[in-house]
Design a protein around this motif. Structure first.
Motif, PDB file in Angstrom:
ATOM      1  N   VAL A  80       0.863  -1.181   0.000  1.00 37.23           N
ATOM      2  CA  VAL A  80       0.000   0.000   0.000  1.00 37.23           C
ATOM      3  C   VAL A  80       0.897   1.228   0.000  1.00 37.23           C
ATOM      4  CG1 VAL A  80      -1.980   1.129   1.087  1.00 37.23           C
ATOM      5  CG2 VAL A  80      -1.645  -1.329   1.373  1.00 37.23           C
ATOM      6  N   VAL A 107      -2.082  -1.520  -3.668  1.00 36.67           N
ATOM      7  CA  VAL A 107      -3.050  -0.432  -3.546  1.00 36.67           C
ATOM      8  C   VAL A 107      -2.234   0.855  -3.535  1.00 36.67           C
ATOM      9  CG1 VAL A 107      -4.866   0.605  -2.127  1.00 36.67           C
ATOM     10  CG2 VAL A 107      -4.593  -1.889  -2.166  1.00 36.67           C
ATOM     11  N   PHE A 117      -5.759   0.004  -7.922  1.00 37.67           N
ATOM     12  CA  PHE A 117      -5.589  -1.360  -7.394  1.00 37.67           C
ATOM     13  C   PHE A 117      -4.970  -2.227  -8.477  1.00 37.67           C
ATOM     14  CE2 PHE A 117      -9.304   0.587  -5.540  1.00 37.67           C
ATOM     15  CZ  PHE A 117      -9.204   0.308  -4.185  1.00 37.67           C
ATOM     16  N   GLU A 118      -4.123  -3.126  -8.052  1.00 35.47           N
ATOM     17  CA  GLU A 118      -3.513  -4.040  -9.013  1.00 35.47           C
ATOM     18  C   GLU A 118      -3.609  -5.472  -8.498  1.00 35.47           C
ATOM     19  OE1 GLU A 118       0.170  -2.465 -10.882  1.00 35.47           O
ATOM     20  OE2 GLU A 118       0.904  -4.526 -10.641  1.00 35.47           O
ATOM     21  N   SER A 119      -3.939  -6.372  -9.420  1.00 37.44           N
ATOM     22  CA  SER A 119      -4.059  -7.798  -9.078  1.00 37.44           C
ATOM     23  C   SER A 119      -2.720  -8.499  -9.222  1.00 37.44           C
ATOM     24  CB  SER A 119      -5.025  -8.505 -10.023  1.00 37.44           C
ATOM     25  OG  SER A 119      -6.327  -8.114  -9.781  1.00 37.44           O
ATOM     26  N   LEU A 155     -11.641  -6.412  -3.711  1.00 39.05           N
ATOM     27  CA  LEU A 155     -12.461  -5.236  -3.486  1.00 39.05           C
ATOM     28  C   LEU A 155     -13.929  -5.613  -3.698  1.00 39.05           C
ATOM     29  CD1 LEU A 155     -12.199  -2.083  -3.143  1.00 39.05           C
ATOM     30  CD2 LEU A 155     -12.280  -1.965  -5.640  1.00 39.05           C
ATOM     31  N   ILE A 170      -5.823  -8.885  -4.878  1.00 42.31           N
ATOM     32  CA  ILE A 170      -5.100  -7.604  -4.831  1.00 42.31           C
ATOM     33  C   ILE A 170      -3.711  -7.764  -4.213  1.00 42.31           C
ATOM     34  CG2 ILE A 170      -5.124  -5.274  -3.836  1.00 42.31           C
ATOM     35  CD1 ILE A 170      -8.189  -5.454  -3.849  1.00 42.31           C
ATOM     36  N   LEU A 206     -12.880  -4.111   1.502  1.00 38.81           N
ATOM     37  CA  LEU A 206     -11.943  -5.127   1.047  1.00 38.81           C
ATOM     38  C   LEU A 206     -12.443  -6.432   1.645  1.00 38.81           C
ATOM     39  CD1 LEU A 206      -8.530  -3.308   1.435  1.00 38.81           C
ATOM     40  CD2 LEU A 206      -9.604  -4.053  -0.697  1.00 38.81           C
TER      41      LEU A 206
END
Lengths: 317, 221
Positions: free
Chosen positions: A108, A244, A171-173, A227, A241, A208
């Motif tokens: 994060v 963030v 946000f990234e997976s 999310l 995720i 979340l």
């Protein structure tokens, strides 16, 4: 149909304590009972989904605040849009079965005072989960009611203290093509990316999620952390995720990049604004036959309409 | 002379095979529905599977004529009408699932929901084109319409193209499969153009000639 007097319904604590003595065979019967509570068109036979043990699926209520019944655990965990595994919604559960969700870290950072990389266990311990029963409306015009476990995204953001320049959350997976066959598809810009405006991210509805039906999330549902933004189409609720990031500019999501004329940044559920190819005025609730009208902001108008005051929602789709 | 008591008496084994094969997708679908093998969104499954089968059969019916003219596979002509009728039948099922199971015959809702959606309009157009073709597929109608029968039934070319466009406009992003169907339809239509046809048949007789002379050469030893 006659009503069952409430005195005949087993109190939950009795039911739960009795459970502990049940053997494998009886487990299935209990699940069948649960499944029967939320009538389902086709799938009332319980399966040992993904072969995971642990407690039986349970939720504190059997319906959402509008009175619509929860979808079954089986339905929720066997009909998944998770293109990282497959575009076939029924194939995802099988393909995701062995996906490893430990160890897992969530970074994060970005425009924050306290950038932090959380191990998933620490994250779960620091932010206790609560149950939220939400409708999930897919842009493909089907919907479910799901008892999520999770915590408000706001709490995580507050912990890292966004700077005054932060306007959006990106946000990234996870990107793990060797375990996620769909990520070898050249049709999309992997990894999956999604974004929210900061005020959307701070809204109390935005969570979340770490579980559903009282159990930890299964990989097909986006384990270990995803999310859930219930007033937006399902694809906004990014799964798996790992990152963030607080940013100043509006992020470009995977779907915006794939088809900018079809998928906008906002993607609010809106029966008045059609997808260029499909209508969004009605939907199929999984477990029901026929169609029902789609609600403005998926029925969360009261809580979120203020976020978009004065905006042309046909333009900002 | 043998009496034809039933329409299916006198079918060749190949025709039998084609008829049986055309029932398989429906049987499979019914089996899956009855045994709970459909997804939790069964209407979607029924829509997609009947539509896909209709498209396959439409392409196969378009392949029948070139199979004869270009490959010399005459039995294909004997199943052409059946393939077309099965294609229409699956299209009809597809249409019924859509208006009935999905929309509960609520015409107002359908019009409001998808009345202006291009994929619905082209799909419906393809269905409307196939409808008179299915009705006039009998010997009686062939006689009654005479020359016009052939003209009318050329409508299937347009129906094939519209069905593919319907599919292309439906998928989200990965359009490989719709494009493969599109390529098949275009090739099958191109194979009907007189210059292409004569070039291909010249090539074929040339190849056959070489095979024949090679055989003759061997035989003379």
């Amino acid at each position: 149909m006659h009503k069952i007097p409430s005195s005949e319904i087993t109190p939950e604590h009795v039911y739960l304590s009795r459970r502990q003595f049940m053997k494998a065979g009886a487990l299935a019967a209990g699940a069948a009972l649960l499944a029967a509570c939320a009538p389902d068109l086709t799938d009332s036979t319980p399966q040992d989904s993904a072969g995971q043990g642990g407690p039986a699926p349970s939720a504190s209520a059997q319906a959402d605040e509008l009175g619509d019944p929860l979808n079954t655990f089986e339905a929720i965990t066997n009909y998944n849009n998770y293109y990282e595994f497959s575009t076939d919604k029924q194939a995802v559960a099988r393909l995701a079965k062995d996906f490893s969700v430990r160890p897992w870290t969530v970074e994060v950072g970005g425009l924050v005072h306290k950038p932090t990389t959380f191990g998933i266990e620490d994250l779960l311990a620091q932010f206790p989960s609560e149950e939220r029963i939400y409708r999930l409306r897919c842009v493909e015009a089907w919907s479910m009611v799901i008892p999520w476990l999770g915590f408000p995204l706001k709490k995580l953001l507050e912990a890292v203290e966004p700077t005054s320049d932060a306007r959006y959350v990106r946000f990234e997976s996870i990107y793990r093509p060797e375990e996620m066959p769909g990520q070898n598809s050249p049709w999309y810009n992997w990894p999956y990316v999604e974004g929210l405006r900061l005020d959307e991210a701070l809204n109390d509805l935005t969570i979340l999620s770490t579980g559903l039906y009282g159990k930890e999330l299964l990989p097909q549902s986006g384990a270990p952390l995803r999310l859930v933004v219930p007033w937006k189409y399902g694809f906004k609720s990014i799964k798996g995720i790992v990152k963030v990031e607080l940013v100043a500019e509006q992020p470009t999501s995977l779907w915006m990049a794939a088809a900018p004329n079809e998928y906008g940044f906002y993607a609010n559920v809106n029966p008045q604004v059609d997808h260029p190819r499909w209508s969004q005025a009605s939907e199929r609730r999984i477990g029901e036959s026929g169609r029902r009208p789609t609600l403005m902001f998926n029925g969360y108008e009261e809580q979120v309409a203020g976020l978009y005051a004065g905006m042309d929602l046909a333009k900002f789709y | 002379m043998r009496t034809k008591r039933y329409p299916w008496s006198g079918l060749t084994p190949f025709q039998w095979l084609v008829h049986l094969a055309c029932w398989v997708p429906l049987g499979w679908l019914v089996f899956d529905a009855l045994t709970g093998r459909l997804s939790v969104n069964p209407i979607q499954d029924l829509t997609l599977r009947t539509g896909k089968t209709a498209l396959w059969l439409l392409v196969l019916s378009l392949a029948a004529t070139p199979a004869n003219t270009l490959l010399g596979f005459r039995p294909a002509l004997k199943v052409r009408r059946a393939l077309g009728l099965y294609a229409f039948s699956y299209a009809l099922l597809h249409f019924l699932v859509f208006i009935w199971l999905d929309y509960g015959l609520d015409i107002a809702l359908i019009l409001q929901d998808v009345g202006s959606k291009r994929y619905v309009l082209v799909g419906f157009s393809a269905f409307l084109i196939l409808l008179p073709l299915a009705i006039t597929s009998t010997q009686g109608w062939m006689k009654r319409l005479g020359k016009n029968w052939k003209r009318l039934h050329r409508g299937v070319y347009l129906a094939g193209v519209l069905a593919v466009v319907h599919y292309v406009w439906l998928v989200k992003s990965d359009i490989r499969q719709p494009l493969a169907f599109g390529a098949a339809v275009l090739l099958l239509l191109a194979a009907r153009l007189p210059p292409v046809r004569s070039a291909l048949s010249r090539l074929r007789s040339h190849l056959q000639g070489r095979v024949a002379s090679a055989r003759a050469g061997k035989a003379s030893f």
